[in-house]
Design a protein around this motif. Structure first.
Motif, short mmCIF file in Angstrom:
data_model
loop_
_atom_site.label_atom_id
_atom_site.label_comp_id
_atom_site.label_asym_id
_atom_site.label_seq_id
_atom_site.Cartn_x
_atom_site.Cartn_y
_atom_site.Cartn_z
N THR A 21 39.42 45.75 34.43
CA THR A 21 38.02 45.72 33.99
C THR A 21 37.88 44.94 32.69
OG1 THR A 21 37.58 47.85 35.04
CG2 THR A 21 36.05 47.15 33.32
N PHE A 22 38.82 45.16 31.76
CA PHE A 22 38.79 44.42 30.50
C PHE A 22 39.06 42.94 30.72
CE2 PHE A 22 40.84 42.81 26.62
CZ PHE A 22 39.84 43.08 25.70
N THR A 50 38.41 41.05 33.38
CA THR A 50 37.30 40.34 34.03
C THR A 50 36.02 40.41 33.20
OG1 THR A 50 36.89 42.33 35.35
CG2 THR A 50 38.23 40.60 36.35
N SER A 51 35.75 41.54 32.56
CA SER A 51 34.65 41.68 31.59
C SER A 51 33.32 41.10 32.07
CB SER A 51 35.04 41.02 30.25
OG SER A 51 36.06 41.75 29.61
N TYR A 90 35.99 31.93 28.66
CA TYR A 90 35.71 33.36 28.51
C TYR A 90 36.74 34.19 29.28
CZ TYR A 90 32.89 37.68 29.02
OH TYR A 90 32.44 38.98 29.03
N PHE A 92 39.75 36.85 27.72
CA PHE A 92 39.82 38.27 28.02
C PHE A 92 41.04 38.60 28.90
CE2 PHE A 92 35.43 38.22 26.59
CZ PHE A 92 35.32 39.44 25.96
N ALA A 109 44.01 41.16 27.78
CA ALA A 109 44.34 42.32 28.61
C ALA A 109 45.83 42.36 28.94
CB ALA A 109 43.52 42.29 29.89
N SER A 139 41.34 37.19 36.33
CA SER A 139 40.13 36.89 35.57
C SER A 139 39.60 35.50 35.90
CB SER A 139 40.42 37.01 34.08
OG SER A 139 39.25 36.81 33.31
N LEU A 155 28.64 40.23 28.74
CA LEU A 155 29.20 41.16 27.75
C LEU A 155 28.57 42.56 27.81
CD1 LEU A 155 31.52 40.88 25.87
CD2 LEU A 155 29.94 40.35 24.01
N ALA A 179 30.14 44.16 30.60
CA ALA A 179 31.54 44.43 30.32
C ALA A 179 31.70 45.69 29.47
CB ALA A 179 32.16 43.23 29.61
N ILE A 180 30.87 45.83 28.45
CA ILE A 180 31.00 46.98 27.54
C ILE A 180 30.77 48.29 28.30
CG2 ILE A 180 29.96 48.13 25.55
CD1 ILE A 180 29.45 45.33 24.39
N TYR A 188 33.72 48.91 30.47
CA TYR A 188 34.87 49.45 29.74
C TYR A 188 34.78 50.97 29.64
CZ TYR A 188 35.30 44.64 27.89
OH TYR A 188 35.42 43.29 27.74
#
Length: 543
Positions: A57-58, A60-61, A93, A97, A101, A137, A236, A239-240, A243
């Motif tokens: 998950t981090f 690919t964000s 990007y 990430f 990761a 990613s 983003l 993504a947050i 996370y």
């Protein structure tokens, strides 16, 4: 200009065939692994997969959704010069990430394995997992691009090839290089997947290089900076929230074996029970979801385009069609798996309790599948943040329930947690979607008619063909014939009860015709030029 509904239909059909092939091979491979390495090894692998899920998950964000939205927006506004700059920023990007990761997972593998998972055998496998993160990613960037430009068949082809490579590498490693040791067995399974991801990345990259020539006009550096900001603004926030949810899910999956041990089970017994659900029952539950997953993935750019054009009526009609398809299919699948759960479990995983868990989880299938379709519509409408907030609340509740229920009730507490979290998530998602759209709800057609039809179909087949299994030496053939008979009778009863009416049959038939008469969106005379062609192309997605 191709009809959008037909394009969705044929792409869905293609991806479903590919998805079913991948899942069929995947389930067969899962059966092979479970019988080859045992439930304890599968439980340990599932335990590590929870940590890997957070790292993924981090890595690919939110990049897949970000690329899809940027490319769809560029094409919808006839600005193809924006695509190349957007892709360059997306690749940068993803690489940033993905590399971060990898470094984090590789560097913290030992404390995670020893202190958190409480099993030193996981350390090497976690480090191997990390190698694939930058490549996955980057592959997500290319997958988002192909989805946005409506060439998802390239994604499907790569996935099929990747699955074949993964199976080949894993079988070879298990058979010839690694001894019968649980730690090294897990390493073999992880390494097989890593090697497959390497091959998949290069395939995706080469296909993208060939495809990007369609949009050769380059953007200026200022435009590239602008697209980078747009990408971050989309990806983003997703993504947050992802996370947070992924971290909670990881905590939940770590707590499950721990809770089972606290309920009185040994470490080995806890891993076996956990592996029976995660690696045996759930793959069967999600196996038929290839249709819904393919359809959901393709509907995101279509809904996004309608949202950009503010076509509220088309959105409402598409949502009604999405829920209708998801309900009919999922209720039928649930009935079949409930009816034949023990036969399927005994055929695939002899000597295990997989059949019992399949029957326990099968009633959740309509909720799971409808939720998948609903989330796709919400992403297309730009409501992904709200969707992720629901997922975070769902994950938080699940962690609390796992922590409280499993030590006291064992595996039953875990099943209660799954039911509550799935229902909670789906109800809130549907409620929110109804508050921002106005689909025409037809509960009898979508719910009651399928329920009555599948009950009648399964009961009739059980009654009429109860002793037919003795006619076939092959148990798998017998199960297949029973399921095929249920599907045929289910369709017939749906027609009789109105679950599929004459209008639906005409709509389905229109997907196969070459020409169709033009209608305007609001019943007005058709206009000329691009608008005329555009409206004509959406005939099958209008009420």
């Amino acid at each position: 200009m191709k009809k959008h509904a037909k394009q969705i239909f044929w792409n869905t059909l293609l991806l479903t065939v590919a998805g079913l092939f991948i899942r069929t091979v995947g389930v067969g491979f899962q059966v092979y692994l479970s019988n080859r390495v045992g439930a304890e090894a599968m439980g340990l692998f599932s335990l590590m997969s929870g940590v890997y899920g957070f790292a993924l998950t981090f890595a690919t964000s939110g990049i897949y959704l970000g690329v899809t939205h940027l490319v769809v927006d560029a094409l919808g506004k006839k600005q193809p010069e924006r695509i190349a700059p957007a892709m360059r920023r997306a690749i940068l990007y993803a690489l940033s990430f993905g590399t971060a990761a990898f470094l984090l997972l590789y560097g913290f593998a030992r404390p995670i394995g020893i202190l958190w998972l409480k099993d030193e055998r996981t350390v090497t496998s976690l480090r191997l997992f990390g190698i694939s993160l930058p490549l996955i990613s980057l592959s997500s960037v290319f997958s988002g691009y192909f989805s946005a430009v409506r060439r998802s068949f390239k994604n499907a082809a790569v996935q099929v090839f990747e699955q074949a490579v993964k199976i080949g590498f894993t079988v070879y490693l298990l058979a010839f290089l690694f001894p019968h040791d649980i730690e090294k067995t897990c390493c073999a399974m992880v390494l097989g997947g890593v090697l497959a991801e390497v091959v998949s990345f290069f395939c995706n990259f080469l296909l993208y290089l060939a495809d990007r020539k369609r949009y050769t006009k380059s953007g200026r550096s200022r435009l590239e900076s602008h697209e980078g900001k747009r990408l971050i603004k989309i990806a983003l926030p997703v993504a947050i929230t992802a996370y947070i949810r992924s971290a909670l899910v990881t905590v939940e999956h770590v707590l499950i074996p721990e809770g089972l041990r606290n309920s009185g089970s040994s470490h080995q017994t806890a891993l076996i029970a956990y592996g029976s659900i995660q690696s045996m029952a759930l793959p069967i539950i999600f196996y038929p979801a290839a249709l819904i997953s393919s359809f959901a993935g393709l509907i995101v750019p279509e809904i996004a385009e309608c949202h950009v054009e503010k076509s509220t009526r088309r959105i409402a009609y598409m949502l009604s069609r999405v829920w209708w398809i998801a309900s009919l299919f999922s209720i039928g699948v649930a009935g079949i798996l409930i009816c034949f759960s023990f036969e399927i479990g005994d055929a695939l995983y002899p000597g295990t309790e997989a059949g019992k868990y399949i029957r326990m989880l099968a009633p959740l299938i309509p909720i799971m599948y409808v939720d998948t379709a609903t989330d796709a519509v919400m992403k297309g409408l730009g409501e992904q943040i709200f969707s992720m907030n629901i997922n975070i609340a769902d994950a938080l509740i699940s962690v609390v329930m796992v922590w409280l229920l499993i030590p006291r009730f064992g595996i039953a507490g875990y099943l209660v947690t799954i039911y509550f979290s799935e229902i909670f998530n789906t109800v809130l998602s549907i409620w929110h979607l109804l508050s921002i759209t106005s689909p025409h709800l037809r509960l009898f057609k979508w719910v009651a008619a399928p329920l009555l039809s599948i009950l009648g179909a399964t009961y009739a087949v059980r009654l009429l063909l109860l002793k037919s299994s003795c006619l076939f030496a092959n148990r798998g053939l017998s199960i297949f014939i029973h399921i095929a008979a249920v599907f045929a009778l289910y369709f017939l009863l749906l027609r009789m009860l109105g679950g599929i009416d004459r209008e639906d049959m005409k709509w389905i038939g229109s997907l196969f015709t070459k020409e169709s008469r033009q209608r305007s969106v609001d019943g007005e005379p058709a206009t000329t030029g691009r608008l005329k062609n555009h409206r004509n192309s959406l005939r099958n997605w209008r009420p």
